[in-house]
Motif scaffolding. Structure first.
Motif, PDB file in Angstrom:
ATOM      1  N   ILE A  48      56.803  30.484   3.144  1.00 60.74           N
ATOM      2  CA  ILE A  48      57.073  31.717   3.669  1.00 60.74           C
ATOM      3  C   ILE A  48      57.940  32.506   3.084  1.00 60.74           C
ATOM      4  N   THR A  49      58.265  32.329   1.743  1.00 65.42           N
ATOM      5  CA  THR A  49      59.305  33.032   0.979  1.00 65.42           C
ATOM      6  C   THR A  49      59.221  34.510   0.939  1.00 65.42           C
ATOM      7  N   ILE A  56      56.159  39.748   9.643  1.00 66.71           N
ATOM      8  CA  ILE A  56      56.821  38.726  10.724  1.00 66.71           C
ATOM      9  C   ILE A  56      56.124  39.364  11.752  1.00 66.71           C
ATOM     10  N   ASP A  57      55.349  40.495  12.196  1.00 66.92           N
ATOM     11  CA  ASP A  57      54.937  41.129  13.433  1.00 66.92           C
ATOM     12  C   ASP A  57      53.713  40.311  13.460  1.00 66.92           C
ATOM     13  N   ASP A  58      52.760  40.243  12.377  1.00 71.13           N
ATOM     14  CA  ASP A  58      51.613  39.582  12.168  1.00 71.13           C
ATOM     15  C   ASP A  58      51.688  38.003  12.748  1.00 71.13           C
ATOM     16  N   HIS A 140      43.181  23.807  12.949  1.00 69.38           N
ATOM     17  CA  HIS A 140      42.030  24.388  12.770  1.00 69.38           C
ATOM     18  C   HIS A 140      42.063  25.879  13.446  1.00 69.38           C
ATOM     19  N   GLN A 141      42.889  26.009  14.663  1.00 67.90           N
ATOM     20  CA  GLN A 141      43.214  27.280  15.069  1.00 67.90           C
ATOM     21  C   GLN A 141      43.979  28.325  14.045  1.00 67.90           C
ATOM     22  N   PHE A 142      44.796  27.905  13.374  1.00 69.42           N
ATOM     23  CA  PHE A 142      45.507  28.471  12.576  1.00 69.42           C
ATOM     24  C   PHE A 142      44.948  28.867  11.354  1.00 69.42           C
ATOM     25  N   GLU A 143      43.812  28.268  10.859  1.00 75.08           N
ATOM     26  CA  GLU A 143      42.727  28.234   9.616  1.00 75.08           C
ATOM     27  C   GLU A 143      41.959  29.386  10.104  1.00 75.08           C
ATOM     28  N   MET A 144      41.644  29.541  11.549  1.00 78.32           N
ATOM     29  CA  MET A 144      40.739  30.463  11.768  1.00 78.32           C
ATOM     30  C   MET A 144      41.412  31.989  12.037  1.00 78.32           C
ATOM     31  N   PRO A 147      48.283  33.562  10.034  1.00 77.57           N
ATOM     32  CA  PRO A 147      49.159  34.738   9.474  1.00 77.57           C
ATOM     33  C   PRO A 147      49.338  35.102   8.070  1.00 77.57           C
ATOM     34  N   THR A 148      49.403  36.439   7.749  1.00 76.65           N
ATOM     35  CA  THR A 148      49.819  36.970   6.388  1.00 76.65           C
ATOM     36  C   THR A 148      50.647  36.526   5.739  1.00 76.65           C
ATOM     37  N   ILE A 149      52.023  35.916   6.414  1.00 78.40           N
ATOM     38  CA  ILE A 149      53.063  35.492   5.870  1.00 78.40           C
ATOM     39  C   ILE A 149      52.787  34.061   5.035  1.00 78.40           C
ATOM     40  N   PHE A 150      51.773  33.426   5.501  1.00 80.45           N
ATOM     41  CA  PHE A 150      51.526  32.036   5.020  1.00 80.45           C
ATOM     42  C   PHE A 150      51.033  32.085   3.739  1.00 80.45           C
ATOM     43  N   GLY A 151      52.030  31.688   2.634  1.00 74.18           N
ATOM     44  CA  GLY A 151      51.601  31.901   1.255  1.00 74.18           C
ATOM     45  C   GLY A 151      50.935  30.557   0.863  1.00 74.18           C
ATOM     46  N   LYS A 152      51.333  30.010  -0.470  1.00 74.14           N
ATOM     47  CA  LYS A 152      50.940  28.763  -0.900  1.00 74.14           C
ATOM     48  C   LYS A 152      51.189  27.449  -0.083  1.00 74.14           C
ATOM     49  N   ILE A 153      50.036  26.712   0.049  1.00 73.63           N
ATOM     50  CA  ILE A 153      50.265  25.425   0.790  1.00 73.63           C
ATOM     51  C   ILE A 153      51.399  24.391  -0.226  1.00 73.63           C
ATOM     52  N   VAL A 154      52.541  24.195   0.451  1.00 76.44           N
ATOM     53  CA  VAL A 154      53.305  23.303  -0.388  1.00 76.44           C
ATOM     54  C   VAL A 154      53.318  21.623   0.048  1.00 76.44           C
TER      55      VAL A 154
END
Length: 158
Positions: A48-49, A56-58, A140-144, A147-154
């Motif tokens: 989330i860098t 943040i609002d999203d 599953h809920q977050f996949e559906m 949030p736009t802030i979620f960048g690459k999977i670490v």
């Protein structure tokens, strides 16, 4: 009913004690010690860098929506702020006492949201600048509703 109910001193000690034990929590600002906790399986952690105020609002809106989807309307989850006041939180209720709330973006402290039996959760790491989601239902809920802030999977075990 309030949506942010402060934990009593006893609740605070019990919940944090369980978290430290179950997650092998070792808070640290040093990257060599990260992640600071052991995540239950399954889990996924997002970078989330990079973000804007709109991101943040999203994040706030989508977290509330996602927690509502996995929490019954009369149930509370734990909202934990490391070394600060922690709460029982009901995402279905309006933010009437928002001044005492914990944000979903970890802006200088660990912010954790967990259902009461710890079968799913949302863990914000302030120094690694990551958010980890664990438990199939919440992932599953977050996949559906990501949030736009979620960048690459670490990190992930999926």
């Amino acid at each position: 009913m309030k949506n942010w109910v402060p934990l009593s001193d006893e609740q605070y000690r019990l919940v944090w004690g369980k978290f430290y034990k179950d997650f092998n929590f070792k808070p640290s600002i040093h990257s060599s010690d990260w992640p600071s906790y052991r995540l239950p399986i399954p889990f996924v952690s997002f970078d989330i860098t990079e973000y804007t105020d709109d991101d943040i609002d999203d994040l706030e809106e989508k977290c509330i929506t996602n927690f509502r989807a996995v929490t019954e309307s009369d149930k509370y989850i734990y909202a934990l702020d490391w070394q600060h006041q922690s709460y029982l939180y009901n995402p279905h209720l309006e933010n009437g006492n928002a001044s005492g709330r914990i944000g979903f973006y970890p802006d200088g402290d660990y912010y954790f949201f967990l259902n009461k039996d710890f079968k799913w959760g949302y863990l914000g790491h302030p120094w690694e600048q990551s958010i980890s989601i664990f438990g199939e239902e919440l992932i599953h809920q977050f996949e559906m509703n990501r949030p736009t802030i979620f960048g690459k999977i670490v990190r992930s075990n999926r």
